[in-house]
Scaffold this active site. Structure first.
Site, PDB file in Angstrom:
ATOM      1  N   ALA A  21       3.374   5.773  -2.990  1.00 61.86           N
ATOM      2  CA  ALA A  21       4.602   6.473  -3.355  1.00 61.86           C
ATOM      3  C   ALA A  21       4.793   6.500  -4.862  1.00 61.86           C
ATOM      4  O   ALA A  21       5.187   7.526  -5.442  1.00 61.86           O
ATOM      5  CB  ALA A  21       5.800   5.794  -2.691  1.00 61.86           C
ATOM      6  N   GLY A  70       0.816  -1.208   0.000  1.00 60.21           N
ATOM      7  CA  GLY A  70       0.000   0.000   0.000  1.00 60.21           C
ATOM      8  C   GLY A  70       0.851   1.259   0.000  1.00 60.21           C
ATOM      9  O   GLY A  70       0.604   2.193  -0.771  1.00 60.21           O
ATOM     10  N   ASP A  71       1.857   1.291   0.858  1.00 60.42           N
ATOM     11  CA  ASP A  71       2.765   2.431   0.904  1.00 60.42           C
ATOM     12  C   ASP A  71       3.517   2.598  -0.416  1.00 60.42           C
ATOM     13  O   ASP A  71       3.672   3.711  -0.931  1.00 60.42           O
ATOM     14  CB  ASP A  71       3.778   2.250   2.037  1.00 60.42           C
ATOM     15  CG  ASP A  71       3.141   2.372   3.403  1.00 60.42           C
ATOM     16  OD1 ASP A  71       2.789   3.491   3.789  1.00 60.42           O
ATOM     17  OD2 ASP A  71       2.996   1.342   4.087  1.00 60.42           O
ATOM     18  N   SER A  72       4.001   1.488  -0.952  1.00 55.61           N
ATOM     19  CA  SER A  72       4.790   1.553  -2.179  1.00 55.61           C
ATOM     20  C   SER A  72       3.951   2.023  -3.358  1.00 55.61           C
ATOM     21  O   SER A  72       4.428   2.775  -4.215  1.00 55.61           O
ATOM     22  CB  SER A  72       5.416   0.189  -2.483  1.00 55.61           C
ATOM     23  OG  SER A  72       6.299  -0.184  -1.438  1.00 55.61           O
ATOM     24  N   LEU A  73       2.692   1.578  -3.419  1.00 58.48           N
ATOM     25  CA  LEU A  73       1.811   2.039  -4.495  1.00 58.48           C
ATOM     26  C   LEU A  73       1.531   3.530  -4.368  1.00 58.48           C
ATOM     27  O   LEU A  73       1.568   4.268  -5.357  1.00 58.48           O
ATOM     28  CB  LEU A  73       0.509   1.249  -4.483  1.00 58.48           C
ATOM     29  CG  LEU A  73       0.571  -0.177  -5.016  1.00 58.48           C
ATOM     30  CD1 LEU A  73      -0.732  -0.916  -4.740  1.00 58.48           C
ATOM     31  CD2 LEU A  73       0.883  -0.186  -6.514  1.00 58.48           C
TER      32      LEU A  73
END
Length: 399
Positions: free
Chosen positions: A175, A170-173
């Site tokens: 970002a 979720g964080d990587s998406l």
């Protein structure tokens, strides 16, 4: 410590990265990998928690997410720290922040105020729920965004609680979408001179990759559920047992399934009414997977892979880190690099991606070893502060 000359497409772009943990810093990593000068602002004496995150004997996640960055410190809860940050932002092309909505405003750094002093500034704001809406001020982490965006409910086995991926998707998406928005905003600025705000929420970033989940429900009431290692109706596409491990085969297209049948020595299966086309295979998915599994478990991974390559069937091993380091394709494409490091000699990590033919990105600097490591250089060169001024700010805990 520098390693290569900066030839990336974002050379000359200055990014100020505020915030911490994963989403904001990963956005900064992506821009830095493509050549931007990234100045990371951390609270003095504390720093980004990512400095101590990771598994194994050493916290090495920081070495990846903070590569290509300079580190300065500023206490944004003090007026003088806020003033320093504003002066730095005034020199920047892009600001990244992933605080809870309203935090920048509380510090006198609302987008309107920042644009008044730097009209071309692009402000990437990453948050759990976005900058607007009834949930905007709620605290949000990546896992919550994955749940709200629809991801968690459909991942895992149907008879067990929802699973999570082994990475912070979720964080990587969020970002990545924040980075994409920044690049689009740079294009607009090139044409108009105008900066703007990029609003990237965790839950909407997850929603973007949920394929047809919402339309399926809207049109026919179909609700996707957890299905374990396969997708219902997409067959054969699964992880199958071998005599020495597991192996992934994706033959869920008519001609490819025919080639798999030939590899199995069972060409007649391709014309069997139960498996003759996509819909039929989907209806008989469980029995088809069992049939294939009975065959694959008689072979080693190496034997099965040789057959899949020979017959042109998409398939592959489930790679672990050692497999990646040993694999000749990883090596040929330099997918993993040896980064010189002052403490460990070298650190192996993923290379810059995607690959550009004319202006490739690169890893040019190791992650800052200490909080405020580049205070003297950045505050002197970017803001014109004297050594005495910098020393005074440090002595009073502002930096």
């Amino acid at each position: 410590m520098s390693f290569t000359e900066n030839t990336g497409p974002l050379a000359g772009i200055r990014v100020v990265e505020m915030g911490q943990l994963i989403a904001g810093p990963f956005c900064g990593q992506l821009l830095g990998d493509m050549g931007a000068e990234v100045i990371k602002v951390e609270p003095p004496g504390q720093g980004d928690p990512m400095r101590v995150w990771g598994r194994g004997d050493y916290p090495l996640w920081w070495e990846v997410v903070a590569r290509n960055k300079k580190a300065v410190s500023a206490d944004l809860r003090q007026p003088e720290g806020q003033t320093l940050a504003k002066k730095l932002i005034a020199t920047a092309d892009i600001l990244i922040e992933n605080f809870r909505p309203g935090t920048l405003e509380k510090w006198g750094m609302a987008p309107e105020a920042l644009h008044a002093m730097n009209p071309g500034l692009i402000i990437v704001r990453v948050s759990g729920y976005g900058q607007t809406g009834p949930y905007s001020e709620r605290a949000g982490f990546g896992g919550i965004g994955e749940a709200m965006g629809g991801w968690r409910a459909i991942v895992g086995d149907p008879d067990r609680p929802p699973s999570r991926m082994g990475v912070s998707i979720g964080d990587s998406l969020a970002a990545t979408y924040g980075c994409m928005g920044a690049l689009a905003a740079l294009r607009h600025r090139d044409q108009t001179g105008e900066g703007q705000v990029v609003d990237s929420s965790l839950y909407e970033s997850v929603l973007q990759v949920m394929e047809s989940l919402v339309p399926e429900y809207s049109a026919s009431g179909y609700v996707r559920e957890r299905s374990g290692s396969f997708l219902p109706g997409i067959a054969p596409s699964n992880v199958y047992p071998t005599s020495d491990g597991e192996y992934l085969i994706g033959a869920n297209q008519d001609t490819v399934f025919g080639r798999l049948c030939a590899a199995m020595g069972r060409p007649e299966l391709a014309k069997d009414p139960r498996y003759v086309d996509h819909v039929s295979r989907g209806r008989h998915q469980a029995e088809l997977d069992a049939l294939i599994g009975d065959w694959t478990r008689t072979l080693t991974i190496a034997e099965l892979e040789a057959l899949m390559i020979r017959h042109g069937v998409p398939a592959g091993k489930l790679y672990r880190p050692q497999d990646m380091l040993d694999d000749p394709h990883f090596q040929a494409r330099e997918a993993i690099i040896d980064m010189p490091h002052p403490r460990w000699g070298t650190v192996k990590m993923q290379n810059v991606f995607p690959k550009l033919s004319k202006t490739p990105g690169s890893v040019r600097r190791a992650a800052p070893a200490t909080i405020g490591q580049d205070n003297a250089q950045v505050y002197r060169d970017a803001l014109g502060l004297s050594e005495a001024q910098i020393a005074d700010l440090a002595a009073r805990g502002v930096i």
